[in-house]
Scaffold this motif. Structure first.
Motif, PDB file in Angstrom:
ATOM      1  N   GLY A 253     -99.477  21.084  -5.260  1.00 60.02           N
ATOM      2  CA  GLY A 253     -99.354  19.850  -4.486  1.00 60.02           C
ATOM      3  C   GLY A 253    -100.646  19.659  -3.699  1.00 60.02           C
TER       4      GLY A 253
ATOM      5  N   GLY B 197    -101.761  22.986  -1.924  1.00 66.07           N
ATOM      6  CA  GLY B 197    -102.309  23.990  -2.842  1.00 66.07           C
ATOM      7  C   GLY B 197    -103.677  23.569  -3.373  1.00 66.07           C
TER       8      GLY B 197
ATOM      9  N   GLU C 235     -94.582  22.844 -12.737  1.00 66.53           N
ATOM     10  CA  GLU C 235     -94.485  21.604 -13.514  1.00 66.53           C
ATOM     11  C   GLU C 235     -95.692  21.472 -14.454  1.00 66.53           C
ATOM     12  OE1 GLU C 235     -91.737  20.024 -13.456  1.00 66.53           O
ATOM     13  OE2 GLU C 235     -90.866  20.966 -11.685  1.00 66.53           O
TER      14      GLU C 235
ATOM     15  N   THR D  33     -93.512  16.875  -3.722  1.00 70.32           N
ATOM     16  CA  THR D  33     -93.443  15.890  -2.635  1.00 70.32           C
ATOM     17  C   THR D  33     -94.731  15.081  -2.511  1.00 70.32           C
ATOM     18  OG1 THR D  33     -91.927  17.335  -1.477  1.00 70.32           O
ATOM     19  CG2 THR D  33     -92.987  15.662  -0.150  1.00 70.32           C
TER      20      THR D  33
ATOM     21  N   ASN E 285     -94.307   9.751  -1.302  1.00 65.24           N
ATOM     22  CA  ASN E 285     -94.312   9.677   0.161  1.00 65.24           C
ATOM     23  C   ASN E 285     -94.874   8.324   0.573  1.00 65.24           C
ATOM     24  OD1 ASN E 285     -97.275  10.059   0.157  1.00 65.24           O
ATOM     25  ND2 ASN E 285     -96.694  12.058  -0.657  1.00 65.24           N
TER      26      ASN E 285
ATOM     27  N   ALA F 114     -97.817  27.748  -1.284  1.00 64.34           N
ATOM     28  CA  ALA F 114     -97.867  26.295  -1.054  1.00 64.34           C
ATOM     29  C   ALA F 114     -96.838  25.630  -1.954  1.00 64.34           C
ATOM     30  CB  ALA F 114     -99.274  25.773  -1.341  1.00 64.34           C
ATOM     31  N   ALA F 115     -95.638  26.227  -1.988  1.00 62.48           N
ATOM     32  CA  ALA F 115     -94.624  25.819  -2.970  1.00 62.48           C
ATOM     33  C   ALA F 115     -93.694  24.733  -2.452  1.00 62.48           C
ATOM     34  CB  ALA F 115     -93.836  27.044  -3.440  1.00 62.48           C
ATOM     35  N   GLY F 116     -94.055  24.058  -1.389  1.00 63.82           N
ATOM     36  CA  GLY F 116     -93.313  22.885  -0.929  1.00 63.82           C
ATOM     37  C   GLY F 116     -91.849  23.176  -0.670  1.00 63.82           C
TER      38      GLY F 116
ATOM     39  N   TYR G  29     -89.801  24.772  -2.242  1.00 67.46           N
ATOM     40  CA  TYR G  29     -89.391  26.135  -2.623  1.00 67.46           C
ATOM     41  C   TYR G  29     -90.177  27.210  -1.862  1.00 67.46           C
ATOM     42  CZ  TYR G  29     -86.808  23.791  -6.261  1.00 67.46           C
ATOM     43  OH  TYR G  29     -85.918  22.983  -6.923  1.00 67.46           O
TER      44      TYR G  29
ATOM     45  N   PRO H 220     -89.402   4.970   4.670  1.00 65.15           N
ATOM     46  CA  PRO H 220     -88.259   5.592   4.015  1.00 65.15           C
ATOM     47  C   PRO H 220     -87.082   5.709   4.987  1.00 65.15           C
ATOM     48  CG  PRO H 220     -89.695   7.287   4.891  1.00 65.15           C
ATOM     49  CD  PRO H 220     -90.242   5.966   5.344  1.00 65.15           C
TER      50      PRO H 220
ATOM     51  N   GLY I  56     -88.558  10.420  -2.157  1.00 63.09           N
ATOM     52  CA  GLY I  56     -89.347  11.623  -1.872  1.00 63.09           C
ATOM     53  C   GLY I  56     -88.489  12.571  -1.054  1.00 63.09           C
TER      54      GLY I  56
ATOM     55  N   ARG J 149     -88.352  15.481   1.815  1.00 62.43           N
ATOM     56  CA  ARG J 149     -89.052  16.211   2.878  1.00 62.43           C
ATOM     57  C   ARG J 149     -88.613  17.676   2.842  1.00 62.43           C
ATOM     58  NH1 ARG J 149     -86.819  11.473   4.726  1.00 62.43           N
ATOM     59  NH2 ARG J 149     -88.174   9.962   5.746  1.00 62.43           N
TER      60      ARG J 149
ATOM     61  N   GLU K  18     -93.964  19.273   6.203  1.00 63.18           N
ATOM     62  CA  GLU K  18     -93.403  17.914   6.213  1.00 63.18           C
ATOM     63  C   GLU K  18     -94.485  16.936   6.623  1.00 63.18           C
ATOM     64  OE1 GLU K  18     -89.472  16.999   7.869  1.00 63.18           O
ATOM     65  OE2 GLU K  18     -89.877  18.808   9.029  1.00 63.18           O
TER      66      GLU K  18
HETATM   67  C1  LIG Z   1     -90.341  10.515   2.403  1.00 61.23           C
HETATM   68  C2  LIG Z   1     -91.643  11.181   2.747  1.00 61.23           C
HETATM   69  C3  LIG Z   1     -92.661  10.463   3.371  1.00 61.23           C
HETATM   70  C4  LIG Z   1     -93.855  11.084   3.711  1.00 61.23           C
HETATM   71  N1  LIG Z   1     -94.887  10.334   4.205  1.00 61.23           N
HETATM   72  C5  LIG Z   1     -96.049  10.937   4.544  1.00 61.23           C
HETATM   73  C6  LIG Z   1     -97.144  10.165   5.011  1.00 61.23           C
HETATM   74  O1  LIG Z   1     -97.119   8.940   5.003  1.00 61.23           O
HETATM   75  N2  LIG Z   1     -98.255  10.817   5.436  1.00 61.23           N
HETATM   76  C7  LIG Z   1     -98.329  12.173   5.439  1.00 61.23           C
HETATM   77  O2  LIG Z   1     -99.329  12.690   5.919  1.00 61.23           O
HETATM   78  N3  LIG Z   1     -97.334  12.928   4.938  1.00 61.23           N
HETATM   79  C8  LIG Z   1     -96.208  12.337   4.472  1.00 61.23           C
HETATM   80  N4  LIG Z   1     -95.192  13.077   3.943  1.00 61.23           N
HETATM   81  C9  LIG Z   1     -95.349  14.515   3.832  1.00 61.23           C
HETATM   82  C10 LIG Z   1     -96.197  14.922   2.619  1.00 61.23           C
HETATM   83  O3  LIG Z   1     -95.835  14.205   1.464  1.00 61.23           O
HETATM   84  C11 LIG Z   1     -96.005  16.415   2.400  1.00 61.23           C
HETATM   85  O4  LIG Z   1     -96.218  17.081   3.615  1.00 61.23           O
HETATM   86  C12 LIG Z   1     -96.965  16.985   1.363  1.00 61.23           C
HETATM   87  O5  LIG Z   1     -96.964  16.221   0.194  1.00 61.23           O
HETATM   88  C13 LIG Z   1     -96.559  18.421   1.067  1.00 61.23           C
HETATM   89  O6  LIG Z   1     -97.435  18.917   0.095  1.00 61.23           O
HETATM   90  P1  LIG Z   1     -97.216  20.373  -0.492  1.00 61.23           P
HETATM   91  O7  LIG Z   1     -98.375  20.638  -1.346  1.00 61.23           O
HETATM   92  O8  LIG Z   1     -96.881  21.313   0.606  1.00 61.23           O
HETATM   93  O9  LIG Z   1     -95.859  20.263  -1.335  1.00 61.23           O
HETATM   94  P2  LIG Z   1     -95.606  19.691  -2.813  1.00 61.23           P
HETATM   95  O10 LIG Z   1     -96.369  18.478  -3.089  1.00 61.23           O
HETATM   96  O11 LIG Z   1     -94.116  19.607  -2.969  1.00 61.23           O
HETATM   97  O12 LIG Z   1     -96.187  20.819  -3.745  1.00 61.23           O
HETATM   98  C14 LIG Z   1     -95.525  22.033  -3.961  1.00 61.23           C
HETATM   99  C15 LIG Z   1     -95.697  22.400  -5.414  1.00 61.23           C
HETATM  100  O13 LIG Z   1     -95.193  23.722  -5.634  1.00 61.23           O
HETATM  101  C16 LIG Z   1     -94.600  23.756  -6.914  1.00 61.23           C
HETATM  102  N5  LIG Z   1     -93.692  24.891  -6.955  1.00 61.23           N
HETATM  103  C17 LIG Z   1     -92.530  25.045  -6.278  1.00 61.23           C
HETATM  104  N6  LIG Z   1     -91.969  26.227  -6.583  1.00 61.23           N
HETATM  105  C18 LIG Z   1     -92.791  26.847  -7.460  1.00 61.23           C
HETATM  106  C19 LIG Z   1     -92.735  28.098  -8.154  1.00 61.23           C
HETATM  107  N7  LIG Z   1     -91.716  28.946  -8.007  1.00 61.23           N
HETATM  108  N8  LIG Z   1     -93.760  28.407  -8.985  1.00 61.23           N
HETATM  109  C20 LIG Z   1     -94.807  27.548  -9.169  1.00 61.23           C
HETATM  110  N9  LIG Z   1     -94.878  26.344  -8.555  1.00 61.23           N
HETATM  111  C21 LIG Z   1     -93.892  26.000  -7.707  1.00 61.23           C
HETATM  112  C22 LIG Z   1     -93.913  22.414  -7.016  1.00 61.23           C
HETATM  113  O14 LIG Z   1     -93.627  22.049  -8.346  1.00 61.23           O
HETATM  114  C23 LIG Z   1     -94.912  21.484  -6.339  1.00 61.23           C
HETATM  115  O15 LIG Z   1     -95.782  20.887  -7.271  1.00 61.23           O
HETATM  116  C24 LIG Z   1     -94.012  12.470   3.513  1.00 61.23           C
HETATM  117  C25 LIG Z   1     -92.994  13.188   2.872  1.00 61.23           C
HETATM  118  C26 LIG Z   1     -91.845  12.538   2.453  1.00 61.23           C
HETATM  119  C27 LIG Z   1     -90.817  13.283   1.692  1.00 61.23           C
END
Ligand SMILES: Cc1cc2nc3c(=O)[nH]c(=O)nc-3n(C[C@H](O)[C@H](O)[C@H](O)COP(=O)(O)OP(=O)(O)OC[C@H]3O[C@@H](n4cnc5c(N)ncnc54)[C@H](O)[C@@H]3O)c2cc1C
Length: 478
Positions: free
Chosen positions: A10, A13, A33, A40, A44, A199-201, A203, A265, A308, A310, A336
């Motif tokens: 994501g 990561g 994926e 996530t 968003n 950085a598994a969001g 999970y 949202p 999306g 959170r 989040e």
């Molecule tokens: C409704 C909503 C509105 C939002 N609006 C905003 C906004 O306007 N501005 C803002 O700054 N933030 C916003 N956010 C927050 C923002 O989208 C997230 O904080 C950010 O995208 C999180 O990124 P991430 O990389 O941590 O997670 P993710 O993008 O979820 O990435 C995690 C990745 O890990 C992978 N993964 C999980 N488990 C495993 C495993 N076991 N093995 C391998 N891979 C795995 C997943 O497939 C995924 O691709 C919003 C969130 C939501 C839900």
């Protein structure tokens, strides 16, 4: 043996991967994926928050304000779409003015510059569609909008050309400590690494529980959106937030960086981390709430709706760092909102922990630049002629809604970490993002993928896994 394995491609990561590529480290990103930006980060509001919302003293407050300032340089280096369109928090009741000034003070404590409280009339002068119910607003000129796919893909591509390896369809199933290193279990393989970034969001709780007794739980919270056609594009220029009222936290109305209008949202706690469904009540509810902010919304111009999720924990802040009982394992969890905004600063914080421990040399060959796919639709007539002269594939329009050419699609497939499915092409080129939502161009894109990657038509998917478009040759149905 890898130096660092990052779990999750994501925005967090991928931003971390790019930071680490500035050092001589053997780094691997594992993503369950078929592409980057599949969690996530793909669904968003796409707002680069100014930073007035989070409590001062929290990681959210600090990293949001720091990262906001980094976006101009980052967008220039990586050529992703970003615009400082400013944001307004609309206040609907004179009795709530204290709350608006509290928000301003909170922003100032977080280091957000140039915050200003405007009268209702000043707001309507800036934003003619804003309702007469608005009595005042907090204006943050540093608020921005970004394309979350472009941002994440650009970070990943740049990390990749600077030496970071990516593996898709690679779900981490377990991790075991192995003396001072780790064994990561993926598909049927064991991968050895000195350090891990979680950085598994959604999970990240599961991944953390493989190595640490300091557990937390991620609970998904659904947020639904309606996306409007570009014809609705002048309804808002700034991002219009709502000051929370007795009726709840409110929704936003915002332009997207590509000229659509996004509304949403809501916030509904659910149990299933894979449930991306939308609901009639949810979508109606966000429109009703949005009509507090703007005078009208053309329902006939909604081109798609989406959800999306959170990644909520009870800790109410980002969880970044090594648990006491798992040195070498760095959480970037509970990310989040404002996680999209904060991602470049989160990445630096995680990188600092890693270089402190591994003490790597700098990568003197690090190239901060990444060239985007040049959009035919954004070119001048002369540029279009030149593009077609140099490459005849630019003379064939595949997606008529967004005017995307065969040339752009071929580039999306063939560049580093290129697209392998329909969503991958859509996120890199916008083919299928317009009014018909791929209705007309799906078969053409499938043919191009089939020709270029030799993927049989029946094996072409929307987003990997079991999202096949066809389950046989069309003539077999006759
Ligand atoms: C409704 C909503 C509105 C939002 N609006 C905003 C906004 O306007 N501005 C803002 O700054 N933030 C916003 N956010 C927050 C923002 O989208 C997230 O904080 C950010 O995208 C999180 O990124 P991430 O990389 O941590 O997670 P993710 O993008 O979820 O990435 C995690 C990745 O890990 C992978 N993964 C999980 N488990 C495993 C495993 N076991 N093995 C391998 N891979 C795995 C997943 O497939 C995924 O691709 C919003 C969130 C939501 C839900």
């Amino acid at each position: 043996m890898y130096d660092v394995v990052i779990i999750g491609a994501g925005v967090v990561g991928c931003a971390t991967a790019r930071e680490l590529s500035k050092y001589k480290l053997k780094t691997l990103v594992l993503e369950k994926e078929s592409d980057v930006c599949s969690g996530t980060s793909k669904a968003n509001s796409a707002i680069i928050h100014a930073g007035f919302d989070a409590k001062p003293g929290t990681l959210k407050g600090k990293l949001n304000a720091e990262a906001n300032k980094m976006f101009d340089k980052l967008a220039e280096e990586l050529e992703f779409n970003f615009k400082r369109n400013g944001s307004l928090v609309l206040c609907f009741d004179e009795n709530d003015m204290d709350k608006l000034y509290d928000l301003k003070k909170r922003g100032e404590d977080n280091g957000v510059p140039n915050l200003k409280v405007l009268s209702g009339d000043e707001v309507r002068e800036m934003e003619p569609y804003v309702t007469d119910d608005v009595v005042a607003a907090l204006y943050a000129p540093t608020g921005g909008i970004v394309c979350p796919f472009n941002l994440t893909i650009a970070l990943a591509e740049n990390a990749n050309v600077n030496g970071v390896e990516f593996r898709f369809n690679s779900k981490v199933k377990d991790i075991k400590k192995d003396k001072s290193n780790f064994k990561v279990f993926v598909n049927d393989e064991e991968i050895d690494t000195r350090m891990i970034v979680n950085a598994a969001g959604l999970y990240s709780d599961v991944i953390n529980s493989f190595v640490s007794e300091d557990k937390f739980t991620i609970n998904p919270r659904r947020g639904e959106y309606n996306l409007f056609d570009k014809y609705a594009g002048d309804i808002a220029k700034c991002t219009l937030f709502q000051l929370p009222t007795k009726l709840g936290k409110g929704v936003l109305v915002s332009p997207t960086v590509d000229g659509n209008i996004i509304v949403g949202p809501n916030a509904v706690d659910i149990y299933d981390k894979e449930d991306l469904s939308t609901t009639r009540e949810g979508l109606d509810d966000i429109i009703e709430k949005a009509l507090l902010s703007v005078k009208s919304l053309p329902g006939n111009l909604i081109i798609t709706s989406f959800t999306g999720l959170r990644a909520r924990t009870d800790r109410d802040d980002f969880i970044i760092g090594e648990p006491k009982d798992a040195k070498g394992f760095v959480n970037a969890a509970s990310i989040e909102s404002p996680g999209l905004t904060s991602s470049p600063a989160i990445a630096i914080m995680v990188k600092d922990i890693i270089i402190e421990r591994l003490k790597p040399e700098e990568n003197k060959n690090f190239n901060p630049k990444r060239n985007a796919i040049k959009r035919f639709n954004d070119m001048s007539i002369e540029e279009k002629r030149e593009a077609i002269k140099n490459n005849h594939h630019y003379g064939t329009i595949v997606c008529r809604c967004e005017m995307v050419t065969e040339g752009e699609i071929l580039e999306a497939i063939n560049r580093p970490l290129g697209a392998t499915d329909l969503d991958g092409i859509k996120r890199r080129t916008r083919a299928g993002s317009g009014r018909c939502q791929c209705g007309f161009c799906v078969t053409r894109i499938m043919e191009i993928l089939n020709g270029e990657k030799k993927i049989p038509l029946s094996k072409i998917t929307k987003f990997g896994r079991r999202s096949n478009i066809l389950d046989g040759k069309p003539k077999e149905y006759l």
